[in-house]
Design a protein around this motif. Structure first.
Motif, mmCIF file in Angstrom:
data_model
loop_
_atom_site.group_PDB
_atom_site.id
_atom_site.type_symbol
_atom_site.label_atom_id
_atom_site.label_comp_id
_atom_site.label_asym_id
_atom_site.label_seq_id
_atom_site.Cartn_x
_atom_site.Cartn_y
_atom_site.Cartn_z
ATOM 1 N N SER A 49 0.986 -1.437 -0.195
ATOM 2 C CA SER A 49 0.155 0.018 -0.064
ATOM 3 C C SER A 49 0.738 0.983 0.037
ATOM 4 N N LEU A 56 1.371 3.287 -7.781
ATOM 5 C CA LEU A 56 0.962 1.993 -7.923
ATOM 6 C C LEU A 56 1.558 1.475 -9.367
ATOM 7 N N ARG A 136 5.059 4.451 2.636
ATOM 8 C CA ARG A 136 4.727 2.683 1.734
ATOM 9 C C ARG A 136 4.549 1.850 3.018
ATOM 10 N N TYR A 138 4.875 -2.658 3.580
ATOM 11 C CA TYR A 138 4.705 -3.950 2.454
ATOM 12 C C TYR A 138 4.067 -4.585 3.876
ATOM 13 N N SER A 155 -4.978 -4.617 5.665
ATOM 14 C CA SER A 155 -5.456 -3.637 4.994
ATOM 15 C C SER A 155 -6.017 -2.368 6.471
ATOM 16 N N ALA A 158 -3.590 -0.723 6.909
ATOM 17 C CA ALA A 158 -3.336 0.629 5.534
ATOM 18 C C ALA A 158 -4.167 1.769 5.605
ATOM 19 N N GLU A 159 -4.795 1.482 5.820
ATOM 20 C CA GLU A 159 -5.792 2.496 6.140
ATOM 21 C C GLU A 159 -6.154 3.482 7.368
ATOM 22 N N MET A 163 -3.246 4.884 3.252
ATOM 23 C CA MET A 163 -2.837 4.831 2.047
ATOM 24 C C MET A 163 -3.410 3.688 1.060
ATOM 25 N N THR A 164 -3.538 3.813 0.425
ATOM 26 C CA THR A 164 -4.063 2.897 -0.562
ATOM 27 C C THR A 164 -4.849 1.786 -0.118
ATOM 28 N N ALA A 165 -5.842 0.962 -1.105
ATOM 29 C CA ALA A 165 -5.945 -0.475 -0.528
ATOM 30 C C ALA A 165 -4.606 -1.168 -1.224
ATOM 31 N N PRO A 166 -5.004 -1.811 -0.631
ATOM 32 C CA PRO A 166 -4.000 -3.153 -0.705
ATOM 33 C C PRO A 166 -3.274 -4.087 -2.322
#
Length: 184
Positions: A49, A56, A136, A138, A155, A158-159, A163-166
């Protein structure tokens, strides 16, 4: 009778408290150890993410990615190798990193990396920060894929970090052959 009532209430409380989601503070808590020897060996990138969705595209170009760690004769350093596979070719990048508490520092890229707690026993969740900002996160594993519980936990991590969705790496794509690590 009263004891049975207390026992039922206790077990109900325990079951509810066990299923309660973890707070962002708990999800993104760095490991409590400074011994990073558990990192030695090879880890496959499973989930990623990023703070910037524009990055991406570069990640999606890779068929697979892995990292390898080797202890250094100087315990404040680790040898770190990144292996990327794309278009039937491999790229190996060796870097020495400086151990910093429960993580390490990439001086050449100005990243501080923290190893985060995870319930996955054969995973390492790494948060890469630039000064003042997580960039980031990982999930690396000794396996090529993780289960739904581990995906859900990552997830949420990351949220919490915005961050972006995984992004899920394709576990059917071969990893590059391991490159020899340079130990010093």
């Amino acid at each position: 009778m009263m004891f049975a009532l207390y026992a039922v209430a206790f077990f109900c409380w325990v079951s509810v408290s066990l299923s309660a989601p973890l707070s962002c503070e708990d999800l993104n808590r760095p490991l409590d150890t400074q011994d990073l020897s558990f990192l030695n060996g090879r880890w496959a990138l499973v989930l990623a993410s990023l703070s910037n969705p524009a990055h991406l595209g570069k990640l999606k170009e890779r068929d697979s990615a892995s990292i390898s760690f080797a202890s250094h004769s100087d315990s404040s350093k680790l040898s770190f190798t990144r292996d990327f596979s794309f278009n039937d070719s491999c790229l190996h990048v060796n870097t020495n990193v400086t151990v910093d508490g429960s993580g390490f520092i990439f001086h050449e890229f100005n990243y501080t990396v923290k190893i985060l707690h995870t319930s996955c026993s054969d995973c390492a969740v790494m948060r890469f920060d630039r000064p003042g900002k997580p960039e980031r996160v990982y999930l690396f594993s000794r396996r090529r894929e993780v289960g739904p519980k581990e995906l859900e936990e990552f997830s949420a991590q990351a949220e919490c970090l915005g961050m972006t969705a995984p992004f899920v790496m394709d576990p059917t794509k071969k990893l590059c052959p391991a490159a020899p690590t340079a130990e010093g």
